[in-house]
Design a protein around this motif. Structure first.
Motif, PDB file in Angstrom:
ATOM      1  N   UNK A 134       0.833  -1.206   0.000  1.00 58.82           N
ATOM      2  CA  UNK A 134       0.000   0.000   0.000  1.00 58.82           C
ATOM      3  C   UNK A 134       0.869   1.257   0.000  1.00 58.82           C
ATOM      4  N   UNK A 135       1.908   1.245   0.784  1.00 57.63           N
ATOM      5  CA  UNK A 135       2.800   2.402   0.831  1.00 57.63           C
ATOM      6  C   UNK A 135       3.562   2.563  -0.485  1.00 57.63           C
ATOM      7  N   UNK A 136       3.936   1.454  -1.105  1.00 59.82           N
ATOM      8  CA  UNK A 136       4.597   1.509  -2.420  1.00 59.82           C
ATOM      9  C   UNK A 136       3.673   2.153  -3.450  1.00 59.82           C
ATOM     10  N   UNK A 137       2.407   1.778  -3.436  1.00 60.42           N
ATOM     11  CA  UNK A 137       1.444   2.345  -4.380  1.00 60.42           C
ATOM     12  C   UNK A 137       1.295   3.846  -4.155  1.00 60.42           C
ATOM     13  N   UNK A 138       1.242   4.244  -2.899  1.00 60.95           N
ATOM     14  CA  UNK A 138       1.134   5.666  -2.574  1.00 60.95           C
ATOM     15  C   UNK A 138       2.378   6.417  -3.041  1.00 60.95           C
ATOM     16  N   UNK A 139       3.540   5.894  -2.741  1.00 54.33           N
ATOM     17  CA  UNK A 139       4.790   6.534  -3.160  1.00 54.33           C
ATOM     18  C   UNK A 139       4.904   6.602  -4.679  1.00 54.33           C
ATOM     19  N   UNK A 140       4.497   5.549  -5.357  1.00 55.15           N
ATOM     20  CA  UNK A 140       4.545   5.541  -6.819  1.00 55.15           C
ATOM     21  C   UNK A 140       3.696   6.679  -7.379  1.00 55.15           C
ATOM     22  N   UNK A 141       2.538   6.899  -6.781  1.00 57.25           N
ATOM     23  CA  UNK A 141       1.668   7.996  -7.209  1.00 57.25           C
ATOM     24  C   UNK A 141       2.336   9.347  -6.950  1.00 57.25           C
ATOM     25  N   UNK A 142       2.953   9.511  -5.787  1.00 53.98           N
ATOM     26  CA  UNK A 142       3.572  10.784  -5.412  1.00 53.98           C
ATOM     27  C   UNK A 142       4.830  11.060  -6.229  1.00 53.98           C
ATOM     28  N   UNK A 143       5.672  10.047  -6.421  1.00 59.76           N
ATOM     29  CA  UNK A 143       6.940  10.250  -7.137  1.00 59.76           C
ATOM     30  C   UNK A 143       6.702  10.391  -8.635  1.00 59.76           C
ATOM     31  N   UNK A 144       5.833   9.556  -9.174  1.00 48.75           N
ATOM     32  CA  UNK A 144       5.501   9.672 -10.585  1.00 48.75           C
ATOM     33  C   UNK A 144       6.574   9.154 -11.524  1.00 48.75           C
ATOM     34  N   UNK A 145       6.750   9.865 -12.648  1.00 51.37           N
ATOM     35  CA  UNK A 145       7.597   9.411 -13.756  1.00 51.37           C
ATOM     36  C   UNK A 145       9.039   9.055 -13.401  1.00 51.37           C
ATOM     37  N   UNK A 146       9.691   9.740 -12.458  1.00 54.92           N
ATOM     38  CA  UNK A 146      11.087   9.378 -12.178  1.00 54.92           C
ATOM     39  C   UNK A 146      11.256   7.968 -11.587  1.00 54.92           C
ATOM     40  N   UNK A 182       7.292  15.228   0.341  1.00 49.02           N
ATOM     41  CA  UNK A 182       7.225  15.680   1.728  1.00 49.02           C
ATOM     42  C   UNK A 182       5.811  16.044   2.133  1.00 49.02           C
ATOM     43  N   UNK A 183       5.013  16.565   1.231  1.00 54.84           N
ATOM     44  CA  UNK A 183       3.623  16.891   1.531  1.00 54.84           C
ATOM     45  C   UNK A 183       2.811  15.631   1.816  1.00 54.84           C
ATOM     46  N   UNK A 184       3.267  14.497   1.276  1.00 53.67           N
ATOM     47  CA  UNK A 184       2.599  13.217   1.530  1.00 53.67           C
ATOM     48  C   UNK A 184       3.018  12.601   2.850  1.00 53.67           C
ATOM     49  N   UNK A 185       3.745  13.353   3.678  1.00 56.76           N
ATOM     50  CA  UNK A 185       4.200  12.910   4.999  1.00 56.76           C
ATOM     51  C   UNK A 185       5.062  11.662   4.937  1.00 56.76           C
ATOM     52  N   UNK A 186       5.838  11.518   3.899  1.00 58.56           N
ATOM     53  CA  UNK A 186       6.746  10.374   3.780  1.00 58.56           C
ATOM     54  C   UNK A 186       8.048  10.691   4.504  1.00 58.56           C
ATOM     55  N   UNK A 187       8.601   9.710   5.162  1.00 54.43           N
ATOM     56  CA  UNK A 187       9.919   9.856   5.800  1.00 54.43           C
ATOM     57  C   UNK A 187      10.951   9.545   4.730  1.00 54.43           C
ATOM     58  N   UNK A 188      11.534  10.578   4.167  1.00 48.69           N
ATOM     59  CA  UNK A 188      12.450  10.419   3.054  1.00 48.69           C
ATOM     60  C   UNK A 188      13.869  10.619   3.548  1.00 48.69           C
ATOM     61  N   UNK A 189      14.717   9.657   3.273  1.00 52.54           N
ATOM     62  CA  UNK A 189      16.137   9.772   3.606  1.00 52.54           C
ATOM     63  C   UNK A 189      16.912   9.340   2.390  1.00 52.54           C
ATOM     64  N   UNK A 190      17.705  10.241   1.873  1.00 52.44           N
ATOM     65  CA  UNK A 190      18.542   9.926   0.724  1.00 52.44           C
ATOM     66  C   UNK A 190      19.909   9.528   1.254  1.00 52.44           C
TER      67      UNK A 190
END
Length: 91
Positions: A26-38, A79-87
């Motif tokens: 479910x989180x992968x699907x959400x992230x895929x929507x938020x990240x998009x084409x890249x 970040x607006x999707x409240x994802x904890x992003x760490x590069x």
């Protein structure tokens, strides 16, 4: 020297939760929507991805993108999707 006996440094393991797979999907699907084409793919990694073992109850996901520059352009949306992003640090 830091207090290494502190409770905040203890790792909490829990029995395997069979719903971790669905939660990750479910989180992968959400992230895929938020990240998009890249986005190329997202992998569920870490101990919650291994059936049957105790784990820290934190689902780790590792996205693979075509370009960090393209991902940077989507940073506000992620970040607006409240994802904890760490590069990871670049070597």
């Amino acid at each position: 020297m830091p207090d290494v006996s502190s409770d905040r440094l203890k790792v909490r393991l829990v029995p395997h939760d069979p719903t971790w797979v669905q939660q990750a999907a479910a989180e992968c699907a959400h992230l895929a929507h938020v990240i998009g084409a890249p986005l190329i793919t997202i992998d569920h990694i870490g101990s919650t991805a291994i059936p049957g073992i105790a784990a820290k109850p934190i689902i780790d996901l590792q996205p693979q993108v075509r370009s960090l520059a393209e991902l940077d352009m989507r940073q506000a949306a992620v970040e607006a999707g409240d994802e904890a992003v760490r590069v990871p640090d670049q070597a």
